[in-house]
Write a protein that holds these residues in place. Sequence first.
Motif, short mmCIF file in Angstrom:
data_model
loop_
_atom_site.label_atom_id
_atom_site.label_comp_id
_atom_site.label_asym_id
_atom_site.label_seq_id
_atom_site.Cartn_x
_atom_site.Cartn_y
_atom_site.Cartn_z
N ARG A 185 2.10 6.59 -6.97
CA ARG A 185 1.06 7.52 -7.45
C ARG A 185 1.46 8.94 -7.15
O ARG A 185 1.22 9.86 -7.93
N ASN A 226 -13.15 4.48 9.78
CA ASN A 226 -12.88 3.18 9.15
C ASN A 226 -11.98 2.29 10.00
O ASN A 226 -11.40 1.31 9.49
N GLU A 256 -6.08 1.25 3.42
CA GLU A 256 -6.58 1.05 2.06
C GLU A 256 -7.89 1.80 1.84
O GLU A 256 -8.10 2.40 0.77
N ALA A 257 -8.77 1.79 2.84
CA ALA A 257 -10.05 2.48 2.71
C ALA A 257 -9.86 3.98 2.50
O ALA A 257 -10.54 4.59 1.67
N LEU A 262 0.83 -1.21 0.00
CA LEU A 262 0.00 0.00 0.00
C LEU A 262 0.87 1.26 0.00
O LEU A 262 0.59 2.21 -0.74
N MET A 285 -7.09 5.48 1.31
CA MET A 285 -6.46 5.69 0.00
C MET A 285 -7.48 5.64 -1.12
O MET A 285 -7.42 6.43 -2.07
N GLU A 286 -8.43 4.71 -1.03
CA GLU A 286 -9.45 4.58 -2.07
C GLU A 286 -10.37 5.80 -2.14
O GLU A 286 -10.90 6.12 -3.22
N ARG A 287 -10.56 6.47 -1.01
CA ARG A 287 -11.49 7.61 -0.95
C ARG A 287 -10.82 8.95 -1.26
O ARG A 287 -11.51 9.96 -1.39
N HIS A 288 -9.49 8.96 -1.35
CA HIS A 288 -8.78 10.23 -1.49
C HIS A 288 -8.70 10.69 -2.95
O HIS A 288 -8.35 9.91 -3.83
N ASP A 289 -9.03 11.97 -3.17
CA ASP A 289 -8.86 12.59 -4.49
C ASP A 289 -7.47 13.21 -4.54
O ASP A 289 -7.21 14.23 -3.89
#
Length: 396
Positions: free
Chosen positions: A329, A394, A363-364, A322, A366-370
């Motif tokens: 990225r 979370n 992970e939760a 992760l 990271m998935e939600r971050h713009d």
Amino acid sequence: MSKTSSDAARRPRRIVVLGSTGSIGTQTLDVARRHPDKIEVVALAAGTRASDLLEQARDLGVHHMALGDESQAGGAIAADLRDQAGKDGSLGFGSDAVAALVDLDGVDVVVNALVGAAGLRASYDTLKAGRVLALANKESLVVGGDIIMPLANRPGLLMPIDSEHGAIYQCLVGEDPAEAVRLWVTASGGPFLGRTHAELTRVTPAEALAHPNWNMGAKISIDSSTLMNKGLEVIEAHHLFGCPYDGISVVVQPQSAIHSMVEFSDGSVKAHLGTTDMRIPIQYALSYPDRWDAPVEPLDFTKLGSLDFCAPDTDTFRCLALARAAGERGGTLPCAMNAANEVAVAAFLAGEGTYLGIAACVEAVMERHDVEEVESIEQLESVDAWARRTARANVR
């Protein structure tokens, strides 16, 4: 050489220690005590341990102090701290007071051993002021490497205290960095090396804190056990040494005798070996470009036995993957990832979250971050605050 420059070369290096009561901070002060002719501690900062801060200041004759915990400004210990400061010293409370110590007159080196993202501004201000930054705060580069590294514009201005990055730094001394084709960051594997995912479902904080080789603080010990620590170090290495992510590899070396390695274009590999004691990289960061007498017993190779290596298990210990993904990225994603990890680790230590829930929480978030391009410290502080709020929702 002029008399002025000669005197400056002979006088002790005046250092500020931020995070003086933590593991790195106390070992830094141990190095200072061993070399009183070479190091003068002029200021100390701690988070909450006011009594320990006072004891350190009295022991070393320090009169400039700061405590991050503002709530203790009116407490009983505050009066004793003010007495220690005296009329010629200073005492402050809160994060701004901690950061202000880097601007004291005559400071040569700032040791940033603050825990977490709180150390970012202190690192920025230190380099902005042209002082040497001896950096133990991983998050300064993980979160803000894009704005920190441009300030480290001359050799020796940013000295890594990390065992791994200190090792790589030393392996590169005298070499052409362009000829380094791979950085090998070593990992001990932590207390759960070889465990399966199922075997980690009931891990307790006490078990995760029991590192087999290193004596470290609570947060970094948990990060070591999840391999998040290695993920953070991969991101750090990318920024410190300008190495692309596909040129940075992690290898498990359970004995922790090899602290890291550099592979060169001709196939040669330089490895940095030594005793597993953080006072060695701390001292090198303070003594550079010189080497002082060893602060610990040297490694006895006749008693070392074997050197073992294996690949990290990133399926079981997902935090490493992760963190690497966040680094690749780039932008503000490493900031969000790091904040989520800090919240999840704190929840686990407090008995509010599970061990495997640390990676799930990260992970939760990271998935939600713009993701945005990094522009300023203020932007990173805003992302950090958002990620912490999201992470708390979370925790699992």
